[in-house]
Structures are given as structure tokens and as C-alpha cells.
Design a protein around this motif. Sequence first.
Motif, PDB file in Angstrom:
ATOM      1  N   GLU A 173      -6.483  -3.803  -3.589  1.00 58.53           N
ATOM      2  CA  GLU A 173      -6.879  -4.925  -4.427  1.00 58.53           C
ATOM      3  C   GLU A 173      -5.649  -5.767  -4.760  1.00 58.53           C
ATOM      4  O   GLU A 173      -4.574  -5.236  -5.026  1.00 58.53           O
ATOM      5  CB  GLU A 173      -7.546  -4.425  -5.710  1.00 58.53           C
ATOM      6  CG  GLU A 173      -8.921  -3.828  -5.468  1.00 58.53           C
ATOM      7  CD  GLU A 173      -9.642  -3.515  -6.768  1.00 58.53           C
ATOM      8  OE1 GLU A 173      -8.947  -3.402  -7.810  1.00 58.53           O
ATOM      9  OE2 GLU A 173     -10.876  -3.376  -6.750  1.00 58.53           O
ATOM     10  N   LEU A 174      -5.840  -7.082  -4.716  1.00 61.81           N
ATOM     11  CA  LEU A 174      -4.745  -8.009  -4.954  1.00 61.81           C
ATOM     12  C   LEU A 174      -5.219  -9.085  -5.912  1.00 61.81           C
ATOM     13  O   LEU A 174      -6.238  -9.737  -5.674  1.00 61.81           O
ATOM     14  CB  LEU A 174      -4.299  -8.638  -3.628  1.00 61.81           C
ATOM     15  CG  LEU A 174      -3.050  -9.511  -3.650  1.00 61.81           C
ATOM     16  CD1 LEU A 174      -1.818  -8.663  -3.945  1.00 61.81           C
ATOM     17  CD2 LEU A 174      -2.886 -10.212  -2.308  1.00 61.81           C
TER      18      LEU A 174
ATOM     19  N   LYS B 287       0.836  -1.204   0.000  1.00 60.04           N
ATOM     20  CA  LYS B 287       0.000   0.000   0.000  1.00 60.04           C
ATOM     21  C   LYS B 287       0.870   1.253   0.000  1.00 60.04           C
ATOM     22  O   LYS B 287       0.605   2.220  -0.728  1.00 60.04           O
ATOM     23  CB  LYS B 287      -0.923  -0.009   1.222  1.00 60.04           C
ATOM     24  CG  LYS B 287      -1.898   1.151   1.278  1.00 60.04           C
ATOM     25  CD  LYS B 287      -2.799   1.029   2.500  1.00 60.04           C
ATOM     26  CE  LYS B 287      -3.774   2.191   2.585  1.00 60.04           C
ATOM     27  NZ  LYS B 287      -4.637   2.086   3.796  1.00 60.04           N
ATOM     28  N   GLY B 288       1.933   1.255   0.812  1.00 55.97           N
ATOM     29  CA  GLY B 288       2.833   2.397   0.855  1.00 55.97           C
ATOM     30  C   GLY B 288       3.541   2.625  -0.473  1.00 55.97           C
ATOM     31  O   GLY B 288       3.708   3.769  -0.921  1.00 55.97           O
ATOM     32  N   LEU B 289       3.955   1.524  -1.120  1.00 55.01           N
ATOM     33  CA  LEU B 289       4.597   1.641  -2.419  1.00 55.01           C
ATOM     34  C   LEU B 289       3.637   2.222  -3.455  1.00 55.01           C
ATOM     35  O   LEU B 289       4.024   3.064  -4.279  1.00 55.01           O
ATOM     36  CB  LEU B 289       5.093   0.265  -2.882  1.00 55.01           C
ATOM     37  CG  LEU B 289       6.285  -0.326  -2.117  1.00 55.01           C
ATOM     38  CD1 LEU B 289       6.488  -1.785  -2.505  1.00 55.01           C
ATOM     39  CD2 LEU B 289       7.551   0.471  -2.379  1.00 55.01           C
TER      40      LEU B 289
ATOM     41  N   LEU C 261      -7.957 -16.737 -11.312  1.00 57.18           N
ATOM     42  CA  LEU C 261      -8.973 -16.004 -12.077  1.00 57.18           C
ATOM     43  C   LEU C 261      -9.723 -14.980 -11.254  1.00 57.18           C
ATOM     44  O   LEU C 261     -10.734 -14.450 -11.695  1.00 57.18           O
ATOM     45  CB  LEU C 261      -9.976 -17.014 -12.673  1.00 57.18           C
ATOM     46  CG  LEU C 261      -9.383 -18.054 -13.631  1.00 57.18           C
ATOM     47  CD1 LEU C 261     -10.442 -19.090 -13.995  1.00 57.18           C
ATOM     48  CD2 LEU C 261      -8.850 -17.375 -14.883  1.00 57.18           C
ATOM     49  N   THR C 262      -9.230 -14.668 -10.057  1.00 55.60           N
ATOM     50  CA  THR C 262      -9.965 -13.774  -9.173  1.00 55.60           C
ATOM     51  C   THR C 262      -9.130 -12.558  -8.775  1.00 55.60           C
ATOM     52  O   THR C 262      -7.920 -12.524  -8.953  1.00 55.60           O
ATOM     53  CB  THR C 262     -10.394 -14.506  -7.887  1.00 55.60           C
ATOM     54  OG1 THR C 262      -9.243 -15.073  -7.255  1.00 55.60           O
ATOM     55  CG2 THR C 262     -11.391 -15.613  -8.181  1.00 55.60           C
TER      56      THR C 262
ATOM     57  N   GLU D 267      -1.305 -13.215  -7.809  1.00 56.75           N
ATOM     58  CA  GLU D 267      -0.206 -12.679  -7.000  1.00 56.75           C
ATOM     59  C   GLU D 267      -0.126 -13.401  -5.658  1.00 56.75           C
ATOM     60  O   GLU D 267       0.964 -13.611  -5.111  1.00 56.75           O
ATOM     61  CB  GLU D 267      -0.398 -11.183  -6.758  1.00 56.75           C
ATOM     62  CG  GLU D 267      -0.327 -10.316  -7.993  1.00 56.75           C
ATOM     63  CD  GLU D 267      -0.502  -8.842  -7.657  1.00 56.75           C
ATOM     64  OE1 GLU D 267       0.507  -8.121  -7.595  1.00 56.75           O
ATOM     65  OE2 GLU D 267      -1.657  -8.423  -7.440  1.00 56.75           O
ATOM     66  N   LEU D 268      -1.271 -13.759  -5.113  1.00 54.41           N
ATOM     67  CA  LEU D 268      -1.312 -14.448  -3.821  1.00 54.41           C
ATOM     68  C   LEU D 268      -0.881 -15.906  -3.952  1.00 54.41           C
ATOM     69  O   LEU D 268      -0.264 -16.467  -3.032  1.00 54.41           O
ATOM     70  CB  LEU D 268      -2.724 -14.357  -3.231  1.00 54.41           C
ATOM     71  CG  LEU D 268      -2.963 -15.019  -1.871  1.00 54.41           C
ATOM     72  CD1 LEU D 268      -2.034 -14.439  -0.808  1.00 54.41           C
ATOM     73  CD2 LEU D 268      -4.427 -14.864  -1.449  1.00 54.41           C
ATOM     74  N   LEU D 269      -1.195 -16.524  -5.085  1.00 56.46           N
ATOM     75  CA  LEU D 269      -0.946 -17.953  -5.271  1.00 56.46           C
ATOM     76  C   LEU D 269       0.493 -18.385  -4.951  1.00 56.46           C
ATOM     77  O   LEU D 269       0.694 -19.350  -4.208  1.00 56.46           O
ATOM     78  CB  LEU D 269      -1.320 -18.352  -6.704  1.00 56.46           C
ATOM     79  CG  LEU D 269      -1.134 -19.813  -7.096  1.00 56.46           C
ATOM     80  CD1 LEU D 269      -1.942 -20.727  -6.189  1.00 56.46           C
ATOM     81  CD2 LEU D 269      -1.535 -20.022  -8.554  1.00 56.46           C
TER      82      LEU D 269
END
Length: 348
Positions: A241-242, A78-80, A233-234, A246-248
Motif C-alpha cells: 500500500e502506498l 517492500k524489502g525494507l 487524499l487516496t 507519497e507518490l505525488l
Amino acid sequence: ILNLPKTELDLLRQTAWRQILNELKNSKEEKDELFVINTHSVFRWHHGLFPALELELIRDFSPDMVIVLIDDILQIKKGLQERETDFFEFWELFAWREEEIWFSKFIADSISKLLSKEVRFFVVPKAQGAALFTKLAVEKDKPKAYISFPITGVSEEEMREIEEFKAKISEEFITFDPYSIKDRELTFSYYIVEEEIREEVERLLNMNKIESYSPPPETIWTLHKDNLSPLNLTKLKFDIELLGRELLPVLETIDSQIISRDYLLIDQADFVIMYIRMNDEGKPQISAGCQSEMVYAYSSGKKVYVVFTGGERKLSPWVTQFSKVFTNVDDAFNFIISEYIQKGGVTC
């Protein structure tokens, strides 16, 4: 500035360090004066890694302490984004934080050997506030406690008691709270809606009859769908928002880093204080995490103190053999005060 040639960056950094060292040399140092240099230990840029410190310069500064400030990954991202410098893959932020921690620890250990003096090393969660940093720098001889407690399934009353105890023990001790880094909320939130996502994606894929599609036989690719395909796909909505993709790659990383980081926090503490909750049947309910922390602390030569309202006799020997048990917070607090403050139970 990180786009400059490395030789130029090195020269700029060395010049800045030399200016700082000259100012320190020429200053009339007071007995209790505190000097702090704020810097990264490593940089990630263009998906590569290079150091931001040199042992020779750190040796000349001769620090008494090396502190690494860390934050939740979502807060970092978020800071970036707010500074318009979010040029990183999500997994890189996890890697960068670990690299900062372990390279800084290497610096502290190396300088200790080079200067033949103790250079203390601490990992400090930013969420614990400036007070913790100040205590480490100014009240460095205060005993240090790692607080272990359950997170899942805790009632509001139990959480209030835990929070009261954390606040109370923080008045007299320097405390490290593992829950001040909340990365696991990323995976926990996904697991809550995982089945909902899978069912909806399956419905949409079936509507488009993707199962029946076959690429030409001469190609080297084919469609593949597995249990993690819905995550790709989500898009997930937290403070930011992520993308699911990216989380996988970091699902397992999050858990492994939690364990590694909590062990580091135990290493830098003098003792562990643990809260064990009682279930509806009046039996102790200890989490796997708390049990592992207890054994790790004990095997590392740390004292472990347990608060369990049901008393010692209801606890397993896997708890009582590794700890001293108290039935209420006040008794535990008073005993620890007598051992570590009045008697000086820790050699600092």
C-alpha cells in the motif's frame, strides 16, 4: 549500526577493508580467481547522506569493475518493510538509488585516473538475474547490447517475438533491458484511475460543502484544492500500500530517472538493437522513447540495428539515417553475430 558516531563508523569500515585487503594480499591468487566486495557506496540515514566508501581504500583494492545493482522502487520499499527498516520517505528511495549510481560512477572514473587503468562501470537491473552479473564478471569481453522496443500498444504476437529475440540475443551477448525496471507502472496505474479518483473525491468534498468553508480572516492559511488534491487524499494498492501523498512528489522524478538510466545503459553497451512495430495500416509505429534512444546512441558513436518487418523503404529517414534495418529477427541476429563475434567488431 548506522546510529553509531560517524568517527566510530569510519574506523569500523576502515578496519573491515584492511582485513579484506590483507586476506587478498596473503592469498595464493589463482589466475582466474574472482574477488567481489559487496557494499553500498552511500548511506541514507535520519534523512541525511554520508559516504560508505573511501577512495584510498578502493584504490588499494584496485578493482577492474564497479557494478551497481538496482531494483524497482516498490521492491526496495517492500524489502525494507519486511526487514522492519522502512524509516525513509518515499522520495528518499528514488534519491538514494540515484546517489548510489552516480557516486559509484564517480568512484570508477576516479580510480581509473588514479591507477591509470580501465575500471569498467555498469548499472545492472536486479530483475535481469544473477546470470547478467556473472557474464559481466566472468565473460567481460563479450559484446554488450542495449535492447530497445515499444511497450505500449504492442500485440501479444509482437511481444512474443520481442521476448524470443531478447532471449536469443542474450545467448550470445550481454544484454541490458530497460524494461527490467518498471517504476513507471506506478504513474501509469495512477493515470488509469486518475479521473475516477477525482470524480469521487469531488463528490465527497461537495457533500461536506468544503467549498463554502472559510477560515478566520486573521489566519495565514486557507483551503486550497487543485488537480492533484485527490492524489493527496487516496491510498493506492500495489504489491504494497502506498499513500497518494507519497507518490505525488515523485511523479516527474520517475520519468526523468527513466531517461537518465536508459542513457546510462546505452553508454555501457557496444550497440543498440531496436524493434519497431507495424500498425494496422502497415505503417511503422515508433515510440518517442525509441526514437530518442536511437539518436542518442548514434550521436554517442554506437551502432544501431533495427528490426522492422515492413522493410527499410517504409521507414522515415529519421530512422534509416541512424541505423541498419532488417526485416526479420534471424537476419539481424546473424548479421550481429558475424560483426561482433566472428569478426570481433568491438574492441573490448
